[in-house]
Design an enzyme around this catalytic site. Structure first.
Site, short mmCIF file in Angstrom:
data_model
loop_
_atom_site.label_atom_id
_atom_site.label_comp_id
_atom_site.label_asym_id
_atom_site.label_seq_id
_atom_site.Cartn_x
_atom_site.Cartn_y
_atom_site.Cartn_z
CD GLU A 147 37.29 55.93 28.95
OE1 GLU A 147 38.26 56.87 29.08
OE2 GLU A 147 37.53 54.93 29.63
CB CYS A 204 38.84 46.85 22.83
SG CYS A 204 38.52 46.64 24.38
CB CYS A 245 30.72 46.24 34.65
SG CYS A 245 30.52 44.46 34.41
CB CYS A 267 36.04 41.83 38.22
SG CYS A 267 35.13 40.72 37.54
CB CYS A 294 37.48 45.29 36.69
SG CYS A 294 36.80 45.91 35.05
CB SER A 317 35.66 38.90 26.31
OG SER A 317 36.07 38.83 27.79
CB CYS A 319 41.19 44.81 27.10
SG CYS A 319 40.84 44.92 25.26
N1 SAH Z 1 33.10 41.83 31.19
C1 SAH Z 1 33.82 41.07 30.23
C2 SAH Z 1 34.55 41.73 29.04
C3 SAH Z 1 34.94 42.95 29.71
S1 SAH Z 1 36.39 42.77 30.65
C4 SAH Z 1 34.68 40.12 30.68
O1 SAH Z 1 35.09 40.39 32.03
O2 SAH Z 1 35.33 39.26 30.20
C5 SAH Z 1 37.64 42.38 29.45
C6 SAH Z 1 38.93 41.80 29.95
O3 SAH Z 1 39.59 42.90 30.38
C7 SAH Z 1 38.70 40.85 30.99
O4 SAH Z 1 39.35 39.62 30.91
C8 SAH Z 1 38.99 41.63 32.09
O5 SAH Z 1 39.38 40.69 33.24
C9 SAH Z 1 40.14 42.41 31.85
N2 SAH Z 1 40.41 43.46 32.93
C10 SAH Z 1 39.81 44.04 33.59
N3 SAH Z 1 40.41 44.82 34.37
C11 SAH Z 1 41.58 44.69 34.01
C12 SAH Z 1 42.77 45.45 34.52
N4 SAH Z 1 42.80 46.06 35.43
N5 SAH Z 1 44.12 44.96 34.04
C13 SAH Z 1 44.05 44.01 33.10
N6 SAH Z 1 42.82 43.35 32.27
C14 SAH Z 1 41.77 43.71 32.93
FE1 SF4 Z 2 32.61 43.67 34.63
FE2 SF4 Z 2 34.48 42.34 32.91
FE3 SF4 Z 2 35.10 44.37 34.57
FE4 SF4 Z 2 34.33 41.92 35.74
S1 SF4 Z 2 36.10 42.28 34.27
S2 SF4 Z 2 33.60 44.07 36.46
S3 SF4 Z 2 32.52 41.30 34.04
S4 SF4 Z 2 33.75 44.53 32.81
#
Ligand code: SAH
Ligand code: SF4
Length: 343
Positions: A86, A99, A106, A110, A113, A188, A329
């Site tokens: 996506e 984006c 991944c 996290c 996420c 990022s 994002c």
């Molecule tokens: N893996 C990298 C880049 C992809 S995530 C990283 O973690 O930086 C990009 C951004 O989206 C990160 O800052 C992440 O924390 C944020 N993100 C992930 N899940 C989210 C959510 N449920 N709501 C808002 N932002 C989120």
């Molecule tokens: Fe991966 Fe970034 Fe999502 Fe963490 S926030 S699980 S590093 S995509």
């Protein structure tokens, strides 16, 4: 997307002069061509020969959804080997930001996420990353607009797929091709320290964003499992080295989880670490991905921001025009994939 060396190799094979390779590369990257049929500057036999050997589209667009006021569009693609990918376009008054996803899923996982929940399926190639940008560039062309910014903030951890991500940056930046300024491209990372150190040595003036989400190791260990490998002191030491080597600023991202990381204690520790002039903080309201966390209200976000600013932090709240279509994002959830019953 096809890179110049690949086109050049095929042209050499076909016994064609080098200028033909340049013509094709320009038609694909500047003209955003999706096939060879429209390349009328080429003899018909050559167009056919190229079509047999090369695939201009590295991803197939399956479905595009638009947010109600048209401020965001999300496209679901599939790779040639059937993986879902996506990407999101966010349209502002003067900017249009894509984006981009760098992996299918991944490995970091996290807690908040959606991409992390999938686990890692596979890395994307640079061509597959650039194709996401070209797709939206083609859509925008109809409105006489262009892609002004690219952020590698979709699915995946860019520094777990470092070489291909950087190759994608160079392809987008290529002045003979798409010609997007390096300063308009941001990568990022969740805080992969060796990746930050490598990034500091890159000759391109790309932007670095680091996802923080917590200001103590105790909390960050819970939210970002990779913090156990690269704790906060190590991440900030790498950021300081980056600032020194690259003479660039660092943008820190902080997904605000109500009642979890917006406490006074976290704000205080955050203000101690994210100091101007080289560090800036971007607060992002958590988008519900069906987990245990709650989104902060707008007034709670504003209060956190005010508290941090009073403590001297340079701080903004991110607008997220894609929230309505699950296109913010980090929210690229692949619901269709998740909905499949596991065998
Ligand atoms: N893996 C990298 C880049 C992809 S995530 C990283 O973690 O930086 C990009 C951004 O989206 C990160 O800052 C992440 O924390 C944020 N993100 C992930 N899940 C989210 C959510 N449920 N709501 C808002 N932002 C989120
Ligand atoms: Fe991966 Fe970034 Fe999502 Fe963490 S926030 S699980 S590093 S995509």
């Amino acid at each position: 997307m096809i890179d110049a060396p690949t086109i050049a190799a095929v042209m050499t094979d076909l016994g064609e002069p080098p200028y033909r390779a340049r013509q094709v590369y320009e038609a694909l990257t500047r003209g955003l061509a999706v096939d060879f049929d429209g390349m009328t500057m080429l003899p018909a036999a050559l167009r056919r020969a190229l079509a047999e050997r090369l695939r201009p589209l590295s991803l197939e667009a399956v479905e595009t959804r638009a947010a109600p006021r048209g401020a965001a569009r999300k496209t679901l693609f599939t790779t040639a080997d059937g993986h879902p990918v996506e990407a999101v376009l966010m349209v502002y008054a003067k900017r249009a930001t894509v984006c981009v996803s760098t992996q299918v899923g991944c490995a970091v996982g996290c807690a908040f996420c959606a991409s992390g929940r999938l686990g890692l399926r596979r890395d994307l190639t640079a061509e597959e990353m650039v194709e996401q940008v070209f797709h939206f560039a083609r859509l925008l062309r109809g409105d006489e607009r262009r892609v002004t910014n690219v952020v590698f903030m979709g699915m995946g951890e860019p520094f777990h797929n470092y070489d291909e991500t950087l190759r994608a940056c160079r392809l987008l930046n290529d002045e003979c091709g798409f010609n997007l300024a390096a300063r308009s491209i941001s990568v990022s990372t969740v805080g992969v320290v060796p990746g930050i150190d490598r990034f500091a040595e890159e000759p391109l003036q790309l932007n670095l964003a680091v996802s923080l989400h917590a200001a103590t190791d105790e909390l960050r260990d819970r939210l970002v499992p990779l913090n156990r490998a690269y704790p906060l002191d190590d991440v900030f030491a790498a950021c300081a080295r980056y600032v020194r080597r690259a003479h660039r600023k660092v943008l820190f991202e902080y997904v605000v989880l109500r009642g979890v990381n917006d406490t006074d204690e976290q704000a205080q520790m955050l203000a101690a670490r994210v100091r101007p002039p080289h560090y800036h903080l971007n607060l992002i309201a958590y988008n519900d991905t069906g987990g245990e966390f709650a989104r902060p209200r707008a007034d709670q976000l504003a209060a956190l921001r005010a508290r941090l600013e009073a403590a001297g932090v340079s701080c903004t709240v991110r607008r997220s025009p894609g929230a309505e279509i699950e296109a913010a994002c980090g929210q690229l959830a692949l619901r269709r994939d998740e909905a499949d019953p596991q065998p």
